[in-house]
Write a protein that holds these residues in place. Structure first.
Motif, PDB file in Angstrom:
ATOM      1  N   VAL A   1      16.439  16.816  -0.927  1.00 25.62           N
ATOM      2  CA  VAL A   1      17.548  15.907  -0.650  1.00 25.62           C
ATOM      3  C   VAL A   1      17.562  15.437   0.799  1.00 25.62           C
ATOM      4  O   VAL A   1      17.939  14.299   1.081  1.00 25.62           O
ATOM      5  CB  VAL A   1      18.899  16.510  -1.086  1.00 25.62           C
ATOM      6  N   SER A   2      17.125  16.270   1.724  1.00 22.58           N
ATOM      7  CA  SER A   2      17.103  15.829   3.127  1.00 22.58           C
ATOM      8  C   SER A   2      16.097  14.696   3.328  1.00 22.58           C
ATOM      9  O   SER A   2      16.320  13.805   4.145  1.00 22.58           O
ATOM     10  CB  SER A   2      16.798  16.996   4.072  1.00 22.58           C
ATOM     11  N   GLY A   3      15.016  14.727   2.576  1.00 28.59           N
ATOM     12  CA  GLY A   3      14.052  13.624   2.627  1.00 28.59           C
ATOM     13  C   GLY A   3      14.557  12.372   1.945  1.00 28.59           C
ATOM     14  O   GLY A   3      14.204  11.250   2.317  1.00 28.59           O
ATOM     15  N   SER A   4      15.407  12.554   0.946  1.00 32.21           N
ATOM     16  CA  SER A   4      15.961  11.412   0.219  1.00 32.21           C
ATOM     17  C   SER A   4      16.895  10.569   1.075  1.00 32.21           C
ATOM     18  O   SER A   4      17.040   9.372   0.829  1.00 32.21           O
ATOM     19  CB  SER A   4      16.718  11.882  -1.025  1.00 32.21           C
ATOM     20  N   ILE A   5      17.517  11.184   2.058  1.00 30.81           N
ATOM     21  CA  ILE A   5      18.423  10.420   2.927  1.00 30.81           C
ATOM     22  C   ILE A   5      17.665   9.239   3.542  1.00 30.81           C
ATOM     23  O   ILE A   5      18.080   8.089   3.428  1.00 30.81           O
ATOM     24  CB  ILE A   5      19.024  11.307   4.041  1.00 30.81           C
ATOM     25  N   GLY A   6      16.548   9.540   4.167  1.00 32.84           N
ATOM     26  CA  GLY A   6      15.756   8.488   4.803  1.00 32.84           C
ATOM     27  C   GLY A   6      15.077   7.570   3.810  1.00 32.84           C
ATOM     28  O   GLY A   6      14.998   6.360   4.032  1.00 32.84           O
ATOM     29  N   ALA A   7      14.608   8.132   2.703  1.00 34.11           N
ATOM     30  CA  ALA A   7      13.922   7.306   1.703  1.00 34.11           C
ATOM     31  C   ALA A   7      14.863   6.253   1.131  1.00 34.11           C
ATOM     32  O   ALA A   7      14.491   5.078   0.983  1.00 34.11           O
ATOM     33  CB  ALA A   7      13.362   8.189   0.588  1.00 34.11           C
ATOM     34  N   ARG A   8      16.080   6.659   0.819  1.00 31.36           N
ATOM     35  CA  ARG A   8      17.048   5.690   0.271  1.00 31.36           C
ATOM     36  C   ARG A   8      17.464   4.675   1.331  1.00 31.36           C
ATOM     37  O   ARG A   8      17.723   3.504   1.019  1.00 31.36           O
ATOM     38  CB  ARG A   8      18.250   6.411  -0.292  1.00 31.36           C
ATOM     39  N   TYR A   9      17.545   5.104   2.582  1.00 26.80           N
ATOM     40  CA  TYR A   9      17.866   4.159   3.651  1.00 26.80           C
ATOM     41  C   TYR A   9      16.764   3.101   3.769  1.00 26.80           C
ATOM     42  O   TYR A   9      17.052   1.915   3.901  1.00 26.80           O
ATOM     43  CB  TYR A   9      18.075   4.886   4.985  1.00 26.80           C
ATOM     44  N   ILE A  10      15.515   3.532   3.700  1.00 27.65           N
ATOM     45  CA  ILE A  10      14.398   2.576   3.754  1.00 27.65           C
ATOM     46  C   ILE A  10      14.488   1.602   2.576  1.00 27.65           C
ATOM     47  O   ILE A  10      14.304   0.393   2.742  1.00 27.65           O
ATOM     48  CB  ILE A  10      13.047   3.329   3.761  1.00 27.65           C
ATOM     49  N   GLN A  11      14.787   2.121   1.396  1.00 23.32           N
ATOM     50  CA  GLN A  11      14.953   1.250   0.230  1.00 23.32           C
ATOM     51  C   GLN A  11      16.095   0.262   0.451  1.00 23.32           C
ATOM     52  O   GLN A  11      15.983  -0.914   0.085  1.00 23.32           O
ATOM     53  CB  GLN A  11      15.220   2.074  -1.021  1.00 23.32           C
ATOM     54  N   ALA A  12      17.191   0.720   1.031  1.00 21.67           N
ATOM     55  CA  ALA A  12      18.332  -0.157   1.280  1.00 21.67           C
ATOM     56  C   ALA A  12      17.948  -1.297   2.216  1.00 21.67           C
ATOM     57  O   ALA A  12      18.340  -2.449   1.997  1.00 21.67           O
ATOM     58  CB  ALA A  12      19.499   0.640   1.870  1.00 21.67           C
ATOM     59  N   LYS A  13      17.173  -0.976   3.240  1.00 22.95           N
ATOM     60  CA  LYS A  13      16.746  -2.010   4.188  1.00 22.95           C
ATOM     61  C   LYS A  13      15.906  -3.093   3.510  1.00 22.95           C
ATOM     62  O   LYS A  13      15.846  -4.211   3.987  1.00 22.95           O
ATOM     63  CB  LYS A  13      15.930  -1.380   5.325  1.00 22.95           C
ATOM     64  N   GLN A  14      15.290  -2.744   2.380  1.00 17.82           N
ATOM     65  CA  GLN A  14      14.439  -3.686   1.659  1.00 17.82           C
ATOM     66  C   GLN A  14      15.129  -4.265   0.429  1.00 17.82           C
ATOM     67  O   GLN A  14      14.506  -4.965  -0.374  1.00 17.82           O
ATOM     68  CB  GLN A  14      13.142  -2.996   1.250  1.00 17.82           C
ATOM     69  N   ALA A  15      16.412  -3.988   0.272  1.00 14.87           N
ATOM     70  CA  ALA A  15      17.149  -4.421  -0.913  1.00 14.87           C
ATOM     71  C   ALA A  15      17.183  -5.944  -1.019  1.00 14.87           C
ATOM     72  O   ALA A  15      17.262  -6.656  -0.020  1.00 14.87           O
ATOM     73  CB  ALA A  15      18.567  -3.873  -0.878  1.00 14.87           C
ATOM     74  N   ALA A  16      17.138  -6.416  -2.262  1.00 18.21           N
ATOM     75  CA  ALA A  16      17.113  -7.847  -2.517  1.00 18.21           C
ATOM     76  C   ALA A  16      18.510  -8.469  -2.506  1.00 18.21           C
ATOM     77  O   ALA A  16      18.635  -9.687  -2.397  1.00 18.21           O
ATOM     78  CB  ALA A  16      16.442  -8.113  -3.862  1.00 18.21           C
ATOM     79  N   SER A  17      19.544  -7.647  -2.625  1.00 20.85           N
ATOM     80  CA  SER A  17      20.898  -8.185  -2.662  1.00 20.85           C
ATOM     81  C   SER A  17      21.848  -7.268  -1.895  1.00 20.85           C
ATOM     82  O   SER A  17      21.572  -6.094  -1.697  1.00 20.85           O
ATOM     83  CB  SER A  17      21.380  -8.315  -4.110  1.00 20.85           C
ATOM     84  N   ARG A  18      22.972  -7.825  -1.511  1.00 22.07           N
ATOM     85  CA  ARG A  18      23.986  -7.044  -0.801  1.00 22.07           C
ATOM     86  C   ARG A  18      24.517  -5.896  -1.664  1.00 22.07           C
ATOM     87  O   ARG A  18      24.630  -4.763  -1.175  1.00 22.07           O
ATOM     88  CB  ARG A  18      25.120  -7.933  -0.326  1.00 22.07           C
ATOM     89  N   PRO A  19      24.831  -6.127  -2.958  1.00 22.91           N
ATOM     90  CA  PRO A  19      25.304  -5.001  -3.782  1.00 22.91           C
ATOM     91  C   PRO A  19      24.277  -3.874  -3.886  1.00 22.91           C
ATOM     92  O   PRO A  19      24.627  -2.694  -3.841  1.00 22.91           O
ATOM     93  CB  PRO A  19      25.577  -5.628  -5.146  1.00 22.91           C
ATOM     94  N   ASN A  20      23.003  -4.228  -4.001  1.00 19.62           N
ATOM     95  CA  ASN A  20      21.958  -3.218  -4.072  1.00 19.62           C
ATOM     96  C   ASN A  20      21.840  -2.471  -2.744  1.00 19.62           C
ATOM     97  O   ASN A  20      21.667  -1.254  -2.719  1.00 19.62           O
ATOM     98  CB  ASN A  20      20.627  -3.854  -4.470  1.00 19.62           C
ATOM     99  N   TYR A  21      21.969  -3.209  -1.647  1.00 23.71           N
ATOM    100  CA  TYR A  21      21.943  -2.619  -0.307  1.00 23.71           C
ATOM    101  C   TYR A  21      23.057  -1.577  -0.174  1.00 23.71           C
ATOM    102  O   TYR A  21      22.818  -0.440   0.234  1.00 23.71           O
ATOM    103  CB  TYR A  21      22.109  -3.739   0.734  1.00 23.71           C
ATOM    104  N   ILE A  22      24.253  -1.949  -0.557  1.00 31.30           N
ATOM    105  CA  ILE A  22      25.399  -1.043  -0.450  1.00 31.30           C
ATOM    106  C   ILE A  22      25.226   0.153  -1.375  1.00 31.30           C
ATOM    107  O   ILE A  22      25.518   1.294  -0.991  1.00 31.30           O
ATOM    108  CB  ILE A  22      26.714  -1.798  -0.729  1.00 31.30           C
ATOM    109  N   GLN A  23      24.717  -0.083  -2.571  1.00 27.46           N
ATOM    110  CA  GLN A  23      24.498   1.012  -3.524  1.00 27.46           C
ATOM    111  C   GLN A  23      23.497   2.028  -2.962  1.00 27.46           C
ATOM    112  O   GLN A  23      23.718   3.247  -3.042  1.00 27.46           O
ATOM    113  CB  GLN A  23      23.988   0.465  -4.855  1.00 27.46           C
ATOM    114  N   LEU A  24      22.415   1.554  -2.394  1.00 33.97           N
ATOM    115  CA  LEU A  24      21.402   2.457  -1.844  1.00 33.97           C
ATOM    116  C   LEU A  24      21.900   3.173  -0.590  1.00 33.97           C
ATOM    117  O   LEU A  24      21.619   4.363  -0.401  1.00 33.97           O
ATOM    118  CB  LEU A  24      20.102   1.693  -1.564  1.00 33.97           C
ATOM    119  N   LEU A  25      22.654   2.474   0.247  1.00 33.98           N
ATOM    120  CA  LEU A  25      23.251   3.143   1.407  1.00 33.98           C
ATOM    121  C   LEU A  25      24.230   4.221   0.952  1.00 33.98           C
ATOM    122  O   LEU A  25      24.287   5.306   1.541  1.00 33.98           O
ATOM    123  CB  LEU A  25      23.982   2.143   2.300  1.00 33.98           C
TER     124      LEU A  25
END
Length: 121
Positions: free
Chosen positions: A44-68
């Motif tokens: 889970v500690s690795g997932s924090i950064g992985a999901r943040y990286i995914q959020a930075k690459q999100a195609a939409s604002r809702p997806n960005y917020i969901q991943l953050l």
């Protein structure tokens, strides 16, 4: 010759945090429960950064917020697993754990600010 742009400081911070968790895992007593809890903590500690990286690459604002939001939730789960680690009363390990909990709480606050900013802007 093009230069590589500087890496996002929060990505670097998340990576350093995950490494600190792994370093902590190297010194805790290897009881049956700690081994199992450590597996979850490392994941889970690795997932924090992985999901943040995914959020930075999100195609939409809702997806960005969901991943953050998922990344921020992972900070809370990280704290849960840290609290379950048995330090067997070692002051040094207790101190290190408390530092990691504080770091996770700070990451949580930063991510919450980004979520609010994403919702408002």
């Amino acid at each position: 010759m093009s230069q590589t742009p500087p890496q996002d400081p929060l990505i670097q911070h998340n990576t350093q945090f995950a490494i600190a968790i792994r370093d902590f895992g190297k010194v805790i007593p290897m009881t049956v429960s700690n081994v199992e809890d450590l597996k979850e903590l490392i994941r889970v500690s690795g997932s924090i950064g992985a999901r943040y990286i995914q959020a930075k690459q999100a195609a939409s604002r809702p997806n960005y917020i969901q991943l953050l939001s998922a990344s921020q939730a992972d900070t809370q789960v990280t704290i849960h697993w840290l609290n379950l680690i048995d330090t067997q009363g070692s002051r040094d390990l207790e101190h290190r754990r408390n530092q990691l909990i504080k770091a996770a709480e700070e990451l949580s606050r930063v991510l919450l600010q980004l979520i609010q900013k994403g919702r408002n802007g």
